[in-house]
Design a protein around this motif. Structure first.
Motif, PDB file in Angstrom:
ATOM      1  N   LEU A 136     100.743  31.994  -9.935  1.00 40.84           N
ATOM      2  CA  LEU A 136     102.234  32.290  -9.351  1.00 40.84           C
ATOM      3  C   LEU A 136     102.339  33.746  -9.295  1.00 40.84           C
ATOM      4  CD1 LEU A 136     103.076  29.466  -8.512  1.00 40.84           C
ATOM      5  CD2 LEU A 136     102.307  29.511 -11.060  1.00 40.84           C
ATOM      6  N   ARG A 137     102.522  34.170  -7.990  1.00 40.06           N
ATOM      7  CA  ARG A 137     102.641  35.500  -7.525  1.00 40.06           C
ATOM      8  C   ARG A 137     103.967  35.968  -7.321  1.00 40.06           C
ATOM      9  NH1 ARG A 137      97.730  37.783  -6.638  1.00 40.06           N
ATOM     10  NH2 ARG A 137      98.828  39.508  -7.523  1.00 40.06           N
ATOM     11  N   THR A 138     104.407  36.883  -8.021  1.00 39.65           N
ATOM     12  CA  THR A 138     105.831  37.499  -8.024  1.00 39.65           C
ATOM     13  C   THR A 138     105.654  38.810  -7.971  1.00 39.65           C
ATOM     14  OG1 THR A 138     106.273  37.492 -10.430  1.00 39.65           O
ATOM     15  CG2 THR A 138     106.967  35.375  -9.075  1.00 39.65           C
ATOM     16  N   LYS A 139     106.752  39.791  -7.776  1.00 38.23           N
ATOM     17  CA  LYS A 139     106.734  41.104  -7.986  1.00 38.23           C
ATOM     18  C   LYS A 139     106.043  41.584  -9.358  1.00 38.23           C
ATOM     19  CE  LYS A 139     109.259  45.469  -8.263  1.00 38.23           C
ATOM     20  NZ  LYS A 139     110.721  46.132  -8.064  1.00 38.23           N
ATOM     21  N   PRO A 140     106.852  41.200 -10.463  1.00 35.98           N
ATOM     22  CA  PRO A 140     105.945  41.497 -11.694  1.00 35.98           C
ATOM     23  C   PRO A 140     105.019  40.716 -12.058  1.00 35.98           C
ATOM     24  CG  PRO A 140     108.053  40.161 -12.121  1.00 35.98           C
ATOM     25  CD  PRO A 140     107.876  40.340 -10.430  1.00 35.98           C
ATOM     26  N   ASP A 141     104.639  39.729 -11.419  1.00 37.45           N
ATOM     27  CA  ASP A 141     103.159  38.762 -11.656  1.00 37.45           C
ATOM     28  C   ASP A 141     103.606  38.176 -13.243  1.00 37.45           C
ATOM     29  OD1 ASP A 141     101.971  38.548  -9.264  1.00 37.45           O
ATOM     30  OD2 ASP A 141     100.833  40.258  -9.559  1.00 37.45           O
ATOM     31  N   GLY A 142     104.597  37.829 -13.627  1.00 31.98           N
ATOM     32  CA  GLY A 142     104.688  37.207 -14.550  1.00 31.98           C
ATOM     33  C   GLY A 142     104.602  35.552 -14.174  1.00 31.98           C
ATOM     34  N   LEU A 143     104.856  34.799 -15.338  1.00 27.41           N
ATOM     35  CA  LEU A 143     104.611  33.285 -15.208  1.00 27.41           C
ATOM     36  C   LEU A 143     105.830  32.716 -14.569  1.00 27.41           C
ATOM     37  CD1 LEU A 143     103.113  30.716 -15.350  1.00 27.41           C
ATOM     38  CD2 LEU A 143     103.655  30.672 -17.942  1.00 27.41           C
ATOM     39  N   ALA A 144     105.790  32.474 -13.256  1.00 31.47           N
ATOM     40  CA  ALA A 144     106.885  31.856 -12.496  1.00 31.47           C
ATOM     41  C   ALA A 144     106.821  30.426 -12.315  1.00 31.47           C
ATOM     42  CB  ALA A 144     107.307  32.761 -11.370  1.00 31.47           C
ATOM     43  N   PRO A 145     107.323  29.496 -12.926  1.00 30.76           N
ATOM     44  CA  PRO A 145     106.765  28.203 -12.841  1.00 30.76           C
ATOM     45  C   PRO A 145     107.206  27.397 -11.417  1.00 30.76           C
ATOM     46  CG  PRO A 145     107.836  28.485 -15.022  1.00 30.76           C
ATOM     47  CD  PRO A 145     107.733  29.804 -14.219  1.00 30.76           C
ATOM     48  N   LEU A 146     106.731  26.519 -10.792  1.00 32.14           N
ATOM     49  CA  LEU A 146     107.346  25.740  -9.751  1.00 32.14           C
ATOM     50  C   LEU A 146     108.082  24.699 -10.192  1.00 32.14           C
ATOM     51  CD1 LEU A 146     103.655  24.877  -8.006  1.00 32.14           C
ATOM     52  CD2 LEU A 146     105.195  26.799  -7.312  1.00 32.14           C
ATOM     53  N   ASN A 147     109.176  24.488  -9.484  1.00 33.15           N
ATOM     54  CA  ASN A 147     110.122  23.560  -9.710  1.00 33.15           C
ATOM     55  C   ASN A 147     109.416  22.231  -9.617  1.00 33.15           C
ATOM     56  OD1 ASN A 147     112.055  25.087 -10.038  1.00 33.15           O
ATOM     57  ND2 ASN A 147     112.992  24.869  -7.916  1.00 33.15           N
ATOM     58  N   ALA A 148     109.992  21.077 -10.463  1.00 35.92           N
ATOM     59  CA  ALA A 148     109.501  19.753 -10.834  1.00 35.92           C
ATOM     60  C   ALA A 148     110.531  18.979 -10.218  1.00 35.92           C
ATOM     61  CB  ALA A 148     109.375  19.831 -12.323  1.00 35.92           C
ATOM     62  N   HIS A 149     110.194  18.453  -8.903  1.00 35.37           N
ATOM     63  CA  HIS A 149     111.103  17.551  -8.317  1.00 35.37           C
ATOM     64  C   HIS A 149     110.697  16.203  -8.720  1.00 35.37           C
ATOM     65  CE1 HIS A 149     112.857  20.235  -5.361  1.00 35.37           C
ATOM     66  NE2 HIS A 149     111.825  20.795  -5.316  1.00 35.37           N
ATOM     67  N   ASP A 150     109.711  15.896  -9.316  1.00 35.97           N
ATOM     68  CA  ASP A 150     109.253  14.291  -9.568  1.00 35.97           C
ATOM     69  C   ASP A 150     108.943  14.442 -11.170  1.00 35.97           C
ATOM     70  OD1 ASP A 150     108.598  13.050  -6.856  1.00 35.97           O
ATOM     71  OD2 ASP A 150     107.587  14.743  -6.806  1.00 35.97           O
ATOM     72  N   LEU A 151     109.954  15.052 -11.950  1.00 32.80           N
ATOM     73  CA  LEU A 151     110.048  14.861 -13.151  1.00 32.80           C
ATOM     74  C   LEU A 151     110.149  13.516 -13.774  1.00 32.80           C
ATOM     75  CD1 LEU A 151     110.354  16.999 -15.960  1.00 32.80           C
ATOM     76  CD2 LEU A 151     112.561  16.017 -15.880  1.00 32.80           C
ATOM     77  N   GLU A 152     110.938  12.701 -13.261  1.00 33.54           N
ATOM     78  CA  GLU A 152     111.059  11.404 -13.915  1.00 33.54           C
ATOM     79  C   GLU A 152     109.830  10.390 -13.414  1.00 33.54           C
ATOM     80  OE1 GLU A 152     113.070  10.477 -15.951  1.00 33.54           O
ATOM     81  OE2 GLU A 152     114.453  12.144 -15.965  1.00 33.54           O
ATOM     82  N   ALA A 153     108.869  10.790 -12.389  1.00 33.38           N
ATOM     83  CA  ALA A 153     107.819   9.926 -11.978  1.00 33.38           C
ATOM     84  C   ALA A 153     106.584  11.058 -11.712  1.00 33.38           C
ATOM     85  CB  ALA A 153     108.180   9.224 -10.802  1.00 33.38           C
ATOM     86  N   PRO A 154     106.159  11.388 -12.915  1.00 29.83           N
ATOM     87  CA  PRO A 154     105.135  12.320 -12.634  1.00 29.83           C
ATOM     88  C   PRO A 154     103.906  11.834 -12.046  1.00 29.83           C
ATOM     89  CG  PRO A 154     105.919  12.479 -14.938  1.00 29.83           C
ATOM     90  CD  PRO A 154     106.500  11.152 -14.316  1.00 29.83           C
ATOM     91  N   PHE A 155     103.116  12.838 -11.307  1.00 24.73           N
ATOM     92  CA  PHE A 155     101.870  12.170 -10.409  1.00 24.73           C
ATOM     93  C   PHE A 155     100.850  13.213 -10.292  1.00 24.73           C
ATOM     94  CE2 PHE A 155     104.428  14.332  -7.475  1.00 24.73           C
ATOM     95  CZ  PHE A 155     103.246  15.027  -6.396  1.00 24.73           C
ATOM     96  N   GLY A 156      99.792  12.848  -9.872  1.00 25.37           N
ATOM     97  CA  GLY A 156      98.679  13.664  -9.531  1.00 25.37           C
ATOM     98  C   GLY A 156      97.968  14.125 -10.865  1.00 25.37           C
ATOM     99  N   PRO A 157      97.001  15.004 -10.694  1.00 23.66           N
ATOM    100  CA  PRO A 157      96.127  15.690 -11.762  1.00 23.66           C
ATOM    101  C   PRO A 157      96.844  16.488 -12.569  1.00 23.66           C
ATOM    102  CG  PRO A 157      95.371  16.609  -9.696  1.00 23.66           C
ATOM    103  CD  PRO A 157      96.512  15.587  -9.221  1.00 23.66           C
ATOM    104  N   PRO A 158      96.641  16.818 -13.850  1.00 28.91           N
ATOM    105  CA  PRO A 158      97.005  17.739 -14.535  1.00 28.91           C
ATOM    106  C   PRO A 158      96.744  19.179 -13.971  1.00 28.91           C
ATOM    107  CG  PRO A 158      95.563  16.604 -15.807  1.00 28.91           C
ATOM    108  CD  PRO A 158      95.432  16.040 -14.634  1.00 28.91           C
ATOM    109  N   VAL A 159      98.090  20.087 -13.959  1.00 28.59           N
ATOM    110  CA  VAL A 159      98.079  21.362 -13.326  1.00 28.59           C
ATOM    111  C   VAL A 159      98.656  22.167 -14.166  1.00 28.59           C
ATOM    112  CG1 VAL A 159      99.294  22.672 -11.517  1.00 28.59           C
ATOM    113  CG2 VAL A 159      98.582  20.182 -11.001  1.00 28.59           C
TER     114      VAL A 159
END
Length: 375
Positions: free
Chosen positions: A127-150
């Motif tokens: 995830l790219r930001t100005k300081p290039d720290g760890l900037a997670p993506l929001n989790a809209h489907d927290l109550e119904a997780p899906f897809g491969p591990p990321v």
């Protein structure tokens, strides 16, 4: 309210990720602040399923990266997934990409679609930001997780990660964690008067401390409540500072499920979104689905001392953040959302990431519009 003192206090709680210790301490603090404006304030419990991250890493010959699992994606066991790295969309078992942390700001975003359609056994993103720290993506489907591990990595890892994918390096990816019931709280503050009430809406939780990302909205929310408490009003006011912003707006969803009219019947919902007064980027989007309302907000911002050039004044279009919840429910909204070079990054901290002058101007303008809307 002195903006510098406010932001220093806001920053002191550290990480306020939904359900954590910082979240609970910050909720108690904000409850007291809301009550001090003259409003009747209380906590709204918001039960949810919390992911506690376990080991999250990518390792291979001569390299090792550590990060976080995607909170609404699949998880691996402790043994992880082994295979060749390659670009997302290739036939490699582990797909790799770099992304902007704002890429998952709305439900059903392009990355969510890519995950749903993915043939990869696992995905790694930087995830790219100005300081290039760890900037997670929001989790809209927290109550119904899906897809491969990321696996989510810091932006500073992107150049090497992409080079390894280009070379087809072999790696082992682990994105582990445990899910369990947990509890957070939104804040509901009320000023008496005729209904339906004006609604002041702002999120209060985030991935990290997120001082510029969330603090400016909270400052304006408190300033508006205080101004409204001392003003002549023809209607009541409700202020909601909701939890779970980064987890699919769970606090807003639950508050509107309990009181649907807050979103649908309010004469106006004033949404105080992200990055109100962030340093180094003066851009501010003022959006409303009420004709003339965005222009009125822009005029008040100018009168309060906010520079005019960076304002994007829009009627209609796609609402973002919690304003999206109001739009979906057919409500009338005014939304303010800024830009932030440190967006979602742990480096978003006082005093580096905050422009107190602009944050104060936004708070004064929001208070002025709120008083007008409640007359």
């Amino acid at each position: 309210m002195n903006p510098a003192s406010f932001f220093a206090d806001y920053d002191a709680f550290g990480d306020r990720r939904t359900g954590g210790e910082g979240d609970a301490a910050a909720a108690t603090w904000l409850l007291g602040k809301a009550g001090a404006t003259g409003a009747e304030a209380r906590l709204l419990p918001a039960p949810f399923t919390r992911l506690t991250p376990g080991r999250a890493a990518l390792e291979g010959a001569g390299f090792a990266f550590e990060g976080l699992p995607l909170f609404d994606g699949g998880l691996t066991g402790p043994e992880g997934i082994a295979g060749r790295l390659g670009p997302i969309g290739s036939d490699a078992p582990i797909g790799v990409a770099e992304m902007d942390p704002a890429a998952a700001s709305l439900p059903g975003n392009a990355f969510a679609q890519a995950r749903a359609e993915s043939r990869h056994a696992g995905i790694v993103i930087a995830l790219r930001t100005k300081p290039d720290g760890l900037a997670p993506l929001n989790a809209h489907d927290l109550e119904a997780p899906f897809g491969p591990p990321v696996l989510q990595l810091a932006g500073r890892d992107a150049p090497r990660l992409l080079a390894l994918a280009e070379a087809g390096a072999e790696a082992r990816m682990v994105a582990a964690g445990t899910r369990a019931p947990a509890l957070s709280h939104s804040i509901r503050a009320e000023l008496p008067g005729a209904g339906p009430p004006l609604l002041l809406l702002t999120p209060r939780t985030s991935w990290w401390t997120s001082t510029a990302e969330r603090g400016g909205g909270i400052l304006a929310w408190l300033a508006a409540l205080k101004a409204l408490a001392g003003a002549q009003r023809s209607r009541g006011v409700v202020g909601l500072a909701t939890c779970g912003h980064e987890l699919g707006h769970i606090g807003a969803h639950q508050a509107f499920a309990a009181e649907p009219g807050l979103a649908t019947d309010a004469p106006l919902v004033i949404h105080l979104g992200a990055n109100l007064g962030a340093a180094e980027d003066e851009r501010l989007t003022v959006r409303s689905n009420v004709p003339g309302m965005a222009e009125r907000m822009a005029a008040l911002l100018g009168a309060a001392g906010h520079p005019a050039a960076p304002l994007e004044v829009v009627t209609g279009g796609k609402a973002n953040g919690e304003a999206h919840e109001i739009e979906e429910r057919g409500g009338r909204y005014l939304s303010l959302i800024g830009k932030n070079p440190w967006f979602h990054a742990p480096e978003d901290r006082w005093p580096i990431s905050v422009d107190c002058a602009r944050a104060g101007a936004i708070a004064r303008a929001v208070a002025a519009l709120s008083v007008e809307a409640a007359r």
